[in-house]
Scaffold this motif. Structure first.
Motif, PDB file in Angstrom:
ATOM      1  N   TYR A 355     -54.885 -59.162  26.001  1.00  0.00           N
ATOM      2  CA  TYR A 355     -55.469 -59.886  24.879  1.00  0.00           C
ATOM      3  C   TYR A 355     -55.178 -59.064  23.630  1.00  0.00           C
ATOM      4  CZ  TYR A 355     -58.093 -63.368  27.531  1.00  0.00           C
ATOM      5  OH  TYR A 355     -58.446 -64.430  28.322  1.00  0.00           O
ATOM      6  N   HIS A 356     -54.777 -59.743  22.563  1.00  0.00           N
ATOM      7  CA  HIS A 356     -54.384 -59.064  21.334  1.00  0.00           C
ATOM      8  C   HIS A 356     -55.388 -59.377  20.223  1.00  0.00           C
ATOM      9  CE1 HIS A 356     -50.660 -58.398  23.456  1.00  0.00           C
ATOM     10  NE2 HIS A 356     -50.501 -59.707  23.605  1.00  0.00           N
ATOM     11  N   PHE A 357     -55.765 -58.356  19.486  1.00  0.00           N
ATOM     12  CA  PHE A 357     -56.761 -58.496  18.426  1.00  0.00           C
ATOM     13  C   PHE A 357     -56.192 -57.988  17.113  1.00  0.00           C
ATOM     14  CE2 PHE A 357     -58.879 -57.672  22.463  1.00  0.00           C
ATOM     15  CZ  PHE A 357     -59.676 -58.790  22.575  1.00  0.00           C
ATOM     16  N   ILE A 358     -56.474 -58.717  16.047  1.00  0.00           N
ATOM     17  CA  ILE A 358     -55.977 -58.329  14.732  1.00  0.00           C
ATOM     18  C   ILE A 358     -57.131 -58.225  13.753  1.00  0.00           C
ATOM     19  CG2 ILE A 358     -55.496 -60.731  14.063  1.00  0.00           C
ATOM     20  CD1 ILE A 358     -53.045 -59.627  12.524  1.00  0.00           C
ATOM     21  N   PHE A 359     -57.066 -57.220  12.909  1.00  0.00           N
ATOM     22  CA  PHE A 359     -58.107 -56.995  11.911  1.00  0.00           C
ATOM     23  C   PHE A 359     -57.446 -56.520  10.623  1.00  0.00           C
ATOM     24  CE2 PHE A 359     -57.304 -53.127  14.216  1.00  0.00           C
ATOM     25  CZ  PHE A 359     -57.330 -52.122  13.256  1.00  0.00           C
ATOM     26  N   SER A 360     -58.155 -56.627   9.518  1.00  0.00           N
ATOM     27  CA  SER A 360     -57.628 -56.171   8.229  1.00  0.00           C
ATOM     28  C   SER A 360     -58.094 -54.752   7.959  1.00  0.00           C
ATOM     29  CB  SER A 360     -58.100 -57.091   7.098  1.00  0.00           C
ATOM     30  OG  SER A 360     -57.554 -58.378   7.249  1.00  0.00           O
ATOM     31  N   PHE A 361     -57.161 -53.924   7.522  1.00  0.00           N
ATOM     32  CA  PHE A 361     -57.432 -52.510   7.279  1.00  0.00           C
ATOM     33  C   PHE A 361     -57.314 -52.235   5.781  1.00  0.00           C
ATOM     34  CE2 PHE A 361     -55.982 -48.064   7.013  1.00  0.00           C
ATOM     35  CZ  PHE A 361     -57.015 -47.437   7.693  1.00  0.00           C
ATOM     36  N   ASP A 362     -58.402 -51.810   5.167  1.00  0.00           N
ATOM     37  CA  ASP A 362     -58.418 -51.507   3.737  1.00  0.00           C
ATOM     38  C   ASP A 362     -57.803 -50.130   3.516  1.00  0.00           C
ATOM     39  OD1 ASP A 362     -59.014 -50.902   1.087  1.00  0.00           O
ATOM     40  OD2 ASP A 362     -60.928 -51.961   1.137  1.00  0.00           O
ATOM     41  N   CYS A 363     -56.670 -50.108   2.817  1.00  0.00           N
ATOM     42  CA  CYS A 363     -55.967 -48.835   2.641  1.00  0.00           C
ATOM     43  C   CYS A 363     -56.080 -48.297   1.213  1.00  0.00           C
ATOM     44  CB  CYS A 363     -54.506 -48.976   3.051  1.00  0.00           C
ATOM     45  SG  CYS A 363     -53.647 -50.392   2.354  1.00  0.00           S
ATOM     46  N   ARG A 364     -57.114 -48.719   0.464  1.00  0.00           N
ATOM     47  CA  ARG A 364     -57.269 -48.257  -0.913  1.00  0.00           C
ATOM     48  C   ARG A 364     -57.329 -46.734  -1.032  1.00  0.00           C
ATOM     49  NH1 ARG A 364     -59.117 -53.295  -1.131  1.00  0.00           N
ATOM     50  NH2 ARG A 364     -58.994 -54.457  -3.086  1.00  0.00           N
ATOM     51  N   ASN A 365     -58.009 -46.095  -0.101  1.00  0.00           N
ATOM     52  CA  ASN A 365     -58.191 -44.652  -0.200  1.00  0.00           C
ATOM     53  C   ASN A 365     -57.235 -43.870   0.684  1.00  0.00           C
ATOM     54  OD1 ASN A 365     -60.451 -45.049  -1.938  1.00  0.00           O
ATOM     55  ND2 ASN A 365     -61.730 -45.460  -0.160  1.00  0.00           N
ATOM     56  N   LEU A 366     -56.214 -44.548   1.213  1.00  0.00           N
ATOM     57  CA  LEU A 366     -55.353 -43.894   2.190  1.00  0.00           C
ATOM     58  C   LEU A 366     -53.876 -43.980   1.841  1.00  0.00           C
ATOM     59  CD1 LEU A 366     -57.217 -45.272   5.299  1.00  0.00           C
ATOM     60  CD2 LEU A 366     -57.326 -42.942   4.460  1.00  0.00           C
ATOM     61  N   LEU A 367     -53.584 -44.283   0.593  1.00  0.00           N
ATOM     62  CA  LEU A 367     -52.186 -44.453   0.193  1.00  0.00           C
ATOM     63  C   LEU A 367     -51.539 -43.174  -0.335  1.00  0.00           C
ATOM     64  CD1 LEU A 367     -52.467 -47.930  -1.573  1.00  0.00           C
ATOM     65  CD2 LEU A 367     -51.571 -47.430   0.699  1.00  0.00           C
TER      66      LEU A 367
END
Length: 506
Positions: A355-367
């Motif tokens: 089973y595959h799961f997708i989510f949104s990852f906020d990369c504001r502080n990780l660029l």
């Protein structure tokens, strides 16, 4: 046995749980209970007709914003093929429709117009030229606008905003229609950005509905608009209520592209979408007749208990553990188990299927460089995990899935470009169960002066089986998750969800 109409009449103000208790007290079997409740809820849904009263064009005040073009960043390109975001804000509003039209509507339109001086991209269009051209936002003063509709609903407001399962189609009359894209004389595809609809439930409530193109910006950008609009409304059009330091930042120069293969992948996604005539969520799709929608609440204490269990199992401290992580794990495992039951899949031959799961990852502080909190656009990328069926439905499935999700989030934080590229690769493997929204958006703080929203819903998840997530409306640190399933699977999901909480002592 008394007929369904009797149950409808004597329970029309009851919750689904009340209905279940009532019919079960009559000694009916589970199938009969489900059939009667379905009949009752279907009958209640038939009163959900919505009548459009008027429609308007709203734009920034003339001359307040010059004709302007803003490029999109590579982070915006991923979201073109996705269905438009549909978010509904419900409020208690104990006034007749005439009161709304005479006293509330004029200020709603005026305050939105004034707010668009700062957020003019929402009243613009997204221009999509053929490759090698790149898409951009274009606002033309005196020409571009937002569609703003006003409607009245005959539905039972308390039923519409309830948590218990009810007809999935009940909410959709409150969702505004975004104008269709068109191709101009230069061969450029023109995409409208956003539309609003205000639906009045006479003497009980009001709904502020929105539909917008995800490519314009993520949830943080949209909530900047909503928070500013509510502030201007509460101040009766006085723009001095807005902090000058909170102005949205449109300068894409602060967003350095991911570079390498990932940036190439992002532009390929855009080109492929454009070559398919730009088809996306502007096309309509019928909802299944037997589909119902429900909201599930995990209290702060319950979330803390789940986090404690995952932490105890993470002896090497490899996981990012949060309320979001454990709630996703709980919902996803319950979804898998309920699906396996309704498909009568008792075979162990496919225990290794994924089973595959997708989510949104906020990369504001990780660029690796500073992104202002007021940045307007998309600053999120997809993250993916794949879990074997046997691992998900096992005795410790929720903890296993939470650890896998927490490990992926932590890995993306240490090298988001590499892990982001892996996510794109994994997205080609098959169908996913996704999650939309985030408790970080604080959607329940959206207050026009009528009090905090009493319910916030994301309706675009009704088409693809995703789960939506918000912070708890009571402000006590809990979390809400909503989803739409067919009647049979929803019944199984509810049972499994409640059993899981008991087994985990949550």
């Amino acid at each position: 046995m008394q007929d369904h109409q009797y149950y409808l009449e004597c329970t029309k103000h009851k919750t689904r749980q009340d209905l279940l208790l009532l019919v079960e007290s009559c000694g009916l079997c589970r199938v009969a209970v489900s059939e009667i409740c379905g009949s009752i809820l279907s009958s209640m849904a038939q009163t959900s007709s919505v009548r459009v009263l008027d429609s308007f064009h709203v734009s920034p005040p003339p001359g307040s914003v010059p004709t302007t073009s803003v490029p999109l960043s590579s982070f915006d390109l991923l979201w073109f093929p996705l269905r438009h975001v549909e978010r509904l804000f419900f409020y208690k509003f104990p006034h007749p429709t005439s009161h709304f039209i005479e006293t509330t509507l004029p200020l709603l339109k005026q305050s939105l117009s004034l707010t668009l001086q700062r957020f003019y991209p929402y009243s613009a269009n997204i221009m999509c030229p053929q490759p090698p051209g790149k898409p951009y936002i274009r606002y033309i003063d005196g020409h571009d606008f937002i569609d703003f509709a006003v409607a009245e609903s005959a539905a039972d407001f308390d039923h519409v905003v309830a948590d218990y399962p009810r007809d999935v189609k009940l909410l959709h009359p409150c969702v505004p229609r975004l104008r269709s894209a068109h191709v101009n004389e230069d061969g450029v595809r023109v995409l409208p950005v956003i539309a609003f609809q205000v639906t009045v439930f006479p003497n009980t409530g009001i709904c502020i509905g929105s539909t917008y193109c995800h490519a314009i910006g993520d949830g943080q950008s949209f909530m900047q608009l909503m928070r500013s609009w509510t502030s201007v409304y509460r101040s009766v059009g006085d723009l001095s209520c807005l902090d000058e330091n909170s102005r949205p930042l449109f300068n894409r120069d602060v967003m350095k592209g991911p570079g390498g293969d990932m940036e190439s992948d992002l532009y390929n996604i855009y080109r492929q979408w454009l070559s398919s005539c730009g088809e996306n969520s502007t096309s309509t799709q019928d909802l299944a007749a037997d589909k119902v929608r429900a909201t599930f609440v995990l209290s702060r204490a319950g979330a803390e208990r789940l986090k404690h269990l995952v932490t105890a199992a993470d002896d090497k401290h490899q996981c990012h553990i949060s309320t979001f992580v454990v709630t996703c794990a709980l919902m996803w495992v319950c979804l898998i188990k309920s699906k396996e039951i309704v498909t009568n899949n008792s075979s162990h031959d496919d225990k290794d299927k994924f089973y595959h799961f997708i989510f949104s990852f906020d990369c504001r502080n990780l660029l690796g460089f500073s992104i202002p909190t007021t940045y307007f656009g998309n600053c999120i990328i997809p993250g993916c995990i794949s879990i074997k069926k046997s691992e998900a439905i096992g005795e410790n499935g929720i903890i296993f899935v939470a650890k896998a999700l927490g490990q992926r989030i932590k890995a993306m934080g240490s090298d988001w470009t590499d892990n982001g590229a892996k996510s794109f690769e994994e997205m080609t493997k098959g169908q996913f169960i996704g999650v939309a929204g985030s408790p970080k958006l604080r959607v329940y703080d959206t207050d026009f002066g009528w009090g905090r929203a009493c319910k916030v819903e994301l309706t675009h998840i009704d088409y693809d089986g995703a789960t939506s997530m918000t912070e708890g409306r009571d402000g006590q640190g809990g979390i809400e998750a909503a989803l739409a399933l067919n009647n049979h699977q929803m019944d199984e999901f509810v049972t499994i969800f409640e059993q899981s909480l008991k087994l985990l002592s949550v």
